[in-house]
Design an enzyme around this catalytic site. Sequence first.
Site, PDB file in Angstrom:
ATOM      1  CE1 TYR A   1      -3.204  -2.946   0.207  1.00  0.00           C
ATOM      2  CE2 TYR A   1      -3.859  -2.168   2.183  1.00  0.00           C
ATOM      3  CZ  TYR A   1      -4.043  -3.140   1.320  1.00  0.00           C
ATOM      4  OH  TYR A   1      -4.918  -4.027   1.100  1.00  0.00           O
TER       5      TYR A   1
ATOM      6  CE  LYS B   1       2.257 -18.079  -1.369  1.00  0.00           C
ATOM      7  NZ  LYS B   1       1.456 -19.262  -1.189  1.00  0.00           N
TER       8      LYS B   1
ATOM      9  CG  ASP C   1      -1.303 -20.437   0.593  1.00  0.00           C
ATOM     10  OD1 ASP C   1      -0.689 -20.199   1.619  1.00  0.00           O
ATOM     11  OD2 ASP C   1      -0.792 -20.859  -0.648  1.00  0.00           O
TER      12      ASP C   1
ATOM     13  CG  ASP D   1      -7.342  -4.751   3.545  1.00  0.00           C
ATOM     14  OD1 ASP D   1      -8.512  -4.738   4.010  1.00  0.00           O
ATOM     15  OD2 ASP D   1      -7.267  -3.495   2.568  1.00  0.00           O
TER      16      ASP D   1
ATOM     17  CG  ASP E   1     -13.195  -7.155   4.380  1.00  0.00           C
ATOM     18  OD1 ASP E   1     -12.665  -6.419   5.240  1.00  0.00           O
ATOM     19  OD2 ASP E   1     -13.518  -6.900   3.407  1.00  0.00           O
TER      20      ASP E   1
HETATM   21  N1  NAI Z   1     -11.799   1.910   5.843  1.00  0.00           N
HETATM   22  C1  NAI Z   1     -12.374   2.336   4.625  1.00  0.00           C
HETATM   23  O1  NAI Z   1     -12.708   3.607   4.442  1.00  0.00           O
HETATM   24  C2  NAI Z   1     -12.730   1.649   3.451  1.00  0.00           C
HETATM   25  C3  NAI Z   1     -13.146   1.767   2.182  1.00  0.00           C
HETATM   26  N2  NAI Z   1     -13.277   1.067   1.172  1.00  0.00           N
HETATM   27  C4  NAI Z   1     -14.195   1.781  -0.131  1.00  0.00           C
HETATM   28  O2  NAI Z   1     -15.284   1.512   0.385  1.00  0.00           O
HETATM   29  C5  NAI Z   1     -16.032   1.373  -1.110  1.00  0.00           C
HETATM   30  C6  NAI Z   1     -16.833   0.151  -1.120  1.00  0.00           C
HETATM   31  O3  NAI Z   1     -16.035  -1.058  -1.025  1.00  0.00           O
HETATM   32  P1  NAI Z   1     -16.679  -2.629  -0.862  1.00  0.00           P
HETATM   33  O4  NAI Z   1     -15.380  -3.566  -1.465  1.00  0.00           O
HETATM   34  O5  NAI Z   1     -18.121  -2.595  -1.395  1.00  0.00           O
HETATM   35  O6  NAI Z   1     -16.326  -2.890   0.624  1.00  0.00           O
HETATM   36  P2  NAI Z   1     -17.264  -2.532   1.934  1.00  0.00           P
HETATM   37  O7  NAI Z   1     -16.603  -2.747   3.187  1.00  0.00           O
HETATM   38  O8  NAI Z   1     -17.674  -1.154   1.816  1.00  0.00           O
HETATM   39  O9  NAI Z   1     -18.727  -3.412   1.639  1.00  0.00           O
HETATM   40  C7  NAI Z   1     -18.504  -4.798   1.341  1.00  0.00           C
HETATM   41  C8  NAI Z   1     -19.849  -5.522   1.643  1.00  0.00           C
HETATM   42  O10 NAI Z   1     -20.146  -5.581   3.142  1.00  0.00           O
HETATM   43  C9  NAI Z   1     -21.371  -4.895   3.335  1.00  0.00           C
HETATM   44  N3  NAI Z   1     -21.337  -3.825   4.421  1.00  0.00           N
HETATM   45  C10 NAI Z   1     -20.317  -3.257   4.774  1.00  0.00           C
HETATM   46  N4  NAI Z   1     -20.385  -2.683   6.184  1.00  0.00           N
HETATM   47  C11 NAI Z   1     -21.839  -2.752   6.358  1.00  0.00           C
HETATM   48  C12 NAI Z   1     -22.568  -2.450   7.516  1.00  0.00           C
HETATM   49  N5  NAI Z   1     -22.193  -1.404   8.429  1.00  0.00           N
HETATM   50  N6  NAI Z   1     -23.828  -2.885   7.513  1.00  0.00           N
HETATM   51  C13 NAI Z   1     -24.330  -3.811   6.459  1.00  0.00           C
HETATM   52  N7  NAI Z   1     -23.579  -4.352   5.596  1.00  0.00           N
HETATM   53  C14 NAI Z   1     -22.226  -3.838   5.484  1.00  0.00           C
HETATM   54  C15 NAI Z   1     -21.679  -3.857   1.886  1.00  0.00           C
HETATM   55  O11 NAI Z   1     -23.117  -3.756   1.840  1.00  0.00           O
HETATM   56  C16 NAI Z   1     -20.984  -4.547   1.141  1.00  0.00           C
HETATM   57  O12 NAI Z   1     -21.894  -5.790   0.488  1.00  0.00           O
HETATM   58  C17 NAI Z   1     -14.911   1.350  -2.035  1.00  0.00           C
HETATM   59  O13 NAI Z   1     -14.616   2.506  -2.447  1.00  0.00           O
HETATM   60  C18 NAI Z   1     -13.551   0.998  -1.181  1.00  0.00           C
HETATM   61  O14 NAI Z   1     -12.405   1.559  -1.598  1.00  0.00           O
HETATM   62  C19 NAI Z   1     -13.435  -0.377   1.457  1.00  0.00           C
HETATM   63  C20 NAI Z   1     -13.036  -0.855   2.575  1.00  0.00           C
HETATM   64  C21 NAI Z   1     -12.314  -0.003   3.631  1.00  0.00           C
HETATM   65  C1  COI Z   2      -8.046   2.116   1.746  1.00  0.00           C
HETATM   66  C2  COI Z   2      -8.015   0.591   2.085  1.00  0.00           C
HETATM   67  C3  COI Z   2      -6.889   0.097   2.418  1.00  0.00           C
HETATM   68  C4  COI Z   2      -8.902   0.499   3.516  1.00  0.00           C
HETATM   69  C5  COI Z   2      -9.225  -0.931   3.923  1.00  0.00           C
HETATM   70  O1  COI Z   2      -9.644  -1.442   3.131  1.00  0.00           O
HETATM   71  C6  COI Z   2      -8.866  -1.243   5.149  1.00  0.00           C
HETATM   72  O2  COI Z   2      -8.253  -0.236   5.677  1.00  0.00           O
HETATM   73  O3  COI Z   2      -9.605  -2.070   5.541  1.00  0.00           O
HETATM   74 MG    MG Z   3     -10.367  -3.593   4.018  1.00  0.00          MG
END
Ligand code: NAI
Ligand code: COI
Ligand code: MG
Length: 359
Positions: A144, A191, A223, A247, A251
Amino acid sequence: MGVEKKILVIPGDGIGQEVTSWGKKVLEAIAENFKHKFTFDEGIMGHVAIEATGDPLPDETLEKARKSDAILFGAIGHAKYDNDPTLKVRPEQGLLKIRKELGLYANLRPIKLFDDLLQASSIKPEILQGADILFFRELTGDVYFGEKKRSEDRTSASDLMIYHKYEVERIARKAYEAARTRRKKLCSVDKANVLEASRLWREVVQEIAKEYPDVETEHMFIDNAAMQLIKDPKRFDVVLTGNLFGDILTDEASQIAGSMGMLASASVGDAIGFYEPIHGSAHDIAGKGLANPLASILSAALLLDISFGLKDEAQRVIKAVDVTLRQGYRTMDIATKHTANEFILGTDAMGAKVLDNLN
Ligand SMILES: NC(=O)C1=CN([C@@H]2O[C@H](COP(=O)(O)OP(=O)(O)OC[C@H]3O[C@@H](n4cnc5c(N)ncnc54)[C@H](O)[C@@H]3O)[C@@H](O)[C@H]2O)C=CC1
Ligand SMILES: CC(C)CC(=O)C(=O)O
Ligand SMILES: [Mg+2]
């Protein structure tokens, strides 16, 4: 006499806006119940900040962060950027930059299932029951943050996976210290059969392990770890791993706790603590009032515990979440549809139930 603390709230984008208000309301209620004085300020980051200023992490937000005692964050991200990888200024840059600037190198992600959610996961209850894992995900190194390159003809690209010895040492010590207070088992995930950065990682963890002979150390390839996590989550206590692997694995591990909407995290390091759900801005449900606010509320509990040392207050929040789930209240993501004693609520109604149970 209570404590006086300044908390910066950064809701961010999408469901970050919807859930973080509940983390904040819980902190306000705790302050009132326990006679503390919490003052709140708000900062912008991510897509909302790009729209307002052109910068995903404006200097003003970073300044406010440095002056606060702790930060409660929501999530960043917008479909526009996910659909167009050529966009140069991106919401994620704001989150990566604040982690680096504040020296937040250790991301603690506790994975624990609330009793009443045994049926909410797609994993069999007998496999889940009793699982209790604490992830230490390194947060300011790895691919990252390594150099990114695109060839001139734009047909090849690379991200450098790089770790320095000191980066592995400092997070390994934190993970071992935590293992000492738990079941005294640490699994380091890498890994190392293929990646040089992982070979360094393993070498350094083996060195640090000698300082903690009372903790049982295991090394596992990523893995295999991804598979073991679902096959037998109870075999893990503390899991120590890098930024990318952590990360992805966490998930996956959210399914042990029932949903992404249940997992809170604490990012700590040099000074200030930063508390956030592990989920993102969830475009698929954003703006619909469906998001589970419990990950934000549980992040607020971590903030009280880790940054302010307010353990009773943190336990009070966790208990309120537990009682709410026992009463049968569920957001869509944790509904089982197996029992008539479930009441499906939206974000605000669920948050309000937890607040009721706090008082
Ligand atoms: N820490 C952060 O701010 C993060 C930001 N992102 C960003 O978020 C956006 C969406 O990414 P995704 O890959 O869809 O990951 P996401 O974590 O936003 O969602 C993944 C799945 O989990 C569900 N979900 C997540 N949080 C939930 C909650 N509180 N309640 C119910 N369901 C929930 C969503 O509806 C989706 O189906 C992207 O733009 C990505 O870059 C992704 C992961 C972490
Ligand atoms: C911007 C990403 C590294 C956010 C994410 O997926 C996380 O922190 O879990
Ligand atoms: Mg994440």
